[in-house]
Design a protein around this motif. Sequence first.
Motif: not given
Length: 350
Positions: A49, A54, A294-295, A299, A304-305
């Motif tokens: 994520r 990103k 995240f991770d 999320g 979501q990421d």
Amino acid sequence: MNKESLPHMPILMIDSHIDIPWNEKTAAGLPCWHKRDQADVAMRDVERRFTVPKAQAGGMGVACLAAYTPQAGLDDAGHEAAWQRARAMLEAMEEMVPLHLSGQAVLCRRVPDIRRATEAGQVALVPVMENGYPLADDPARIGYLARRHGVRYMTLTHNGHNLLADSAVVRQGPAEVHGGLSALGREVIGEMNRHGVLVDVSHASRKTMMQAVDASSVPVFASHSCVRALCDHPRNLDDGQLDALKASGGLIQITAMGPFLRRGGGGTLKDFVEHVLYVARRIGVEHVGISSDFDGGGGIEGWQDASETHHVSEALAVAGLDAGEIRAICGENMLRLLQRAEDKISKCQT
């Protein structure tokens, strides 16, 4: 202020808690210390994520990357495995930039480094620790982690009690062991203050958190927690804890973890903003920030990421917050707290 004005408003977006992918435990049940390749941190189209591409796409300027250690036995084998794991994860963070992210990201130890990196268009990566378990019974390890690896905060616990303190979530064993902080935990907090390592009370029991506020000479913070009045989860902070944070000058970073936002899960960005607004209204906008986890399980719908991080500032604007308030929540509050910890180092050295 309306949504359309946001692209013209400079915002430093700091996500205060992101895990790096890593195997949880060995076959023997010990924290796994074997390094995981981190090449995917430089890729866009991967399951992870958080990646730097990103983050750049979503306008995230700073990512606090956590060396997370799962709780295991309070014996020599468990503590040694945990210590090996923490160092291996911090070394993996240090290796990310030269191996995979040259020119895109910088590992940063201090606020001036963070500002230089983001002003140059690079993502600032800040090393942090999740769980004080790897310290075992040696407070001097805090100085090592700060000097050698630049660690900037540490959660006192994770899910389970350790030698430092009681945890908010206990998967087996008694509800509490120390009645909050142990004597060792108080000593560790003193070392954290001396070395510029913020005291993170996410995952800590209520008693631990309240005692940490009193024990620390630097304001404490919760790097990834939510509001208990809106979601009755033991990981969340109640009104009394929020008031204690305000009195100390501390900070809660609302996290994008569905079960902490809405009982039973399914939390959305709308729920996330409601938690942010609750804190802002109760104790002031200067005491709240943002985190994703995240991770590490984080999320939510709308965030979501890391590529969707800009949705957070947009949602805060739609909720009626002005430009200064959004800047404070999205990053400046966290930078101010980091600076408070750095100022304490200077005082300790004079």
